[in-house]
Design a protein around this motif. Sequence first.
Motif: not given
Length: 377
Positions: A252-260, A305-315
Motif C-alpha cells: 500500500a505504501e509503495a503505491v501511495e509513494r509511487c512517483t510513476v 513479462q509486462a507485470t515483471a517489468l512494471f514491478r521493476a519500475r514501480h516497486r
Amino acid sequence: MSKHAAHPAPVASFLLTIPQGHAARRLLSYAASLPLSSPDAQLLAVVIAIRAARGGTGRITAAAVRALRLDDADRAVADLRALGWQLHDLLLDPSTDTPALVTVPALAVGPDEGHPLPLGKDPRSRVSGWTARTLAVPPLAGTSPAAQLAALFLAAHASDHLNGTLPDDLPQPCRDCLPGLMTSGFLAHLDGDRYRLDSSMRNVVGRLPHRADPKDSPPRKGPWKVPRPARTTKAEWAQWKQEARPTVRQNAEAVERCTVCRVPRAQVAAAFTSTRYTSKAPRHLCDAYDAWKEHHPGHGLQAAQATALFRARHRHGPSYGQLCSSLGWPRTLRGIIIQQLLADGWLAEIPSVPWTLRPGDTAAAHGILLRPPAAKA
C-alpha cells in the motif's frame, strides 16, 4: 368532468424491446473494445458496425457520416481502415450521397465462429433505427462525438423508469461530457455513477433492470440522493496501515509513494480499505473472452513479462486496469482475463489486495522471474 376536458398527452412507446436493448448494449461494448483512440472513430464504428452486423457488409451515405459531426472524419475513417475495415472514399465526399458499401471482416463470420454481434434481421434493423433516433434527439444538437457516444451508452443502460448506472466500458472522454448532457437536458440527474434520463428521453431507453435498484423504482421526486461510501480520512488510513499485515502495508505504501503512477492518496486508501467482490462473468462476456483468446494465444506469457517489468519500475504490481491498458486489451474483459491468468498460474496476487499482481508459477517455469527493484539515484 366535461367531455371537452383535455386528455393527457400519450406516452411515447419504447423503440426497443428488452432483448433489443441487450443487443444495443452489445453493439456499444463491441465498439468500445476496439483499439480506437478517439470518440470520432468509436462513434463511427457504432453506426457502421450495426449496418454490417449481418454478413459483414452494409451501406451508409456521406450524409449519415456528416450528421455525426465528427471532429476529424478523415482520421476516423483512417483508424477504422487500420483495423481492416473496408470503407469507400464516397463516405468523405460532400458532393454525393450515393450509398457506399462498407465491409467489416470481423463481422463476416457465422454464429458458430464466435460472431461478436450475433443479431437477427429484425433486431439489427431496430437497433440501427434506435441509434439514429437517439443521436437525433434535440438535447444532442451541436454536441461533440464524445457526448453523442455517451448519450448512446446512457440510453442503452437506462431502465424503463429512466434510472441507470454508468457502465464500466463507458470511454473516459464520454465521462468527461456528462456535465454537458445535464446542461443540454438529456440527463435529469447525475450523482456519482448513478443517473436518470430526462423524461423526454423515455422512448430511447434500453430497458435494463439494475441490480443496484432491484425494484427499479420510478423517477424519484425531489433531489437525487445516492448513498456514497464514507471517505477514508488520513487518521483512518494511518490506522488501517498500522493494523494491516506487513506485506500488505508495504504494498500500500509503495503505491501511495509511487512517483510513476501518482495515484491520489484518497484513491489508494479507498482501493485498499474497500471490500473487493468477484462474481461469475455473464455468458456474453465469457463468449467474448473465448473469441478474444483465440486471437491472443500468447497473452499469458505477455502478461507475465509486462507485470515483471512494471514491478521493476514501480516497486509494486499493476492494477488490473493498468496491466490491460498497457497491453491494449479490452477494458470490458479485464476482469475475466486476469482471473483466468491467475487460475492458469501465469499471474499471482495477494487475494483481494489491489496492486499485488506478479508473475506466477507458470511464468517462473518459463524463466520469467521478478527483477530486483531498480536502485534509487
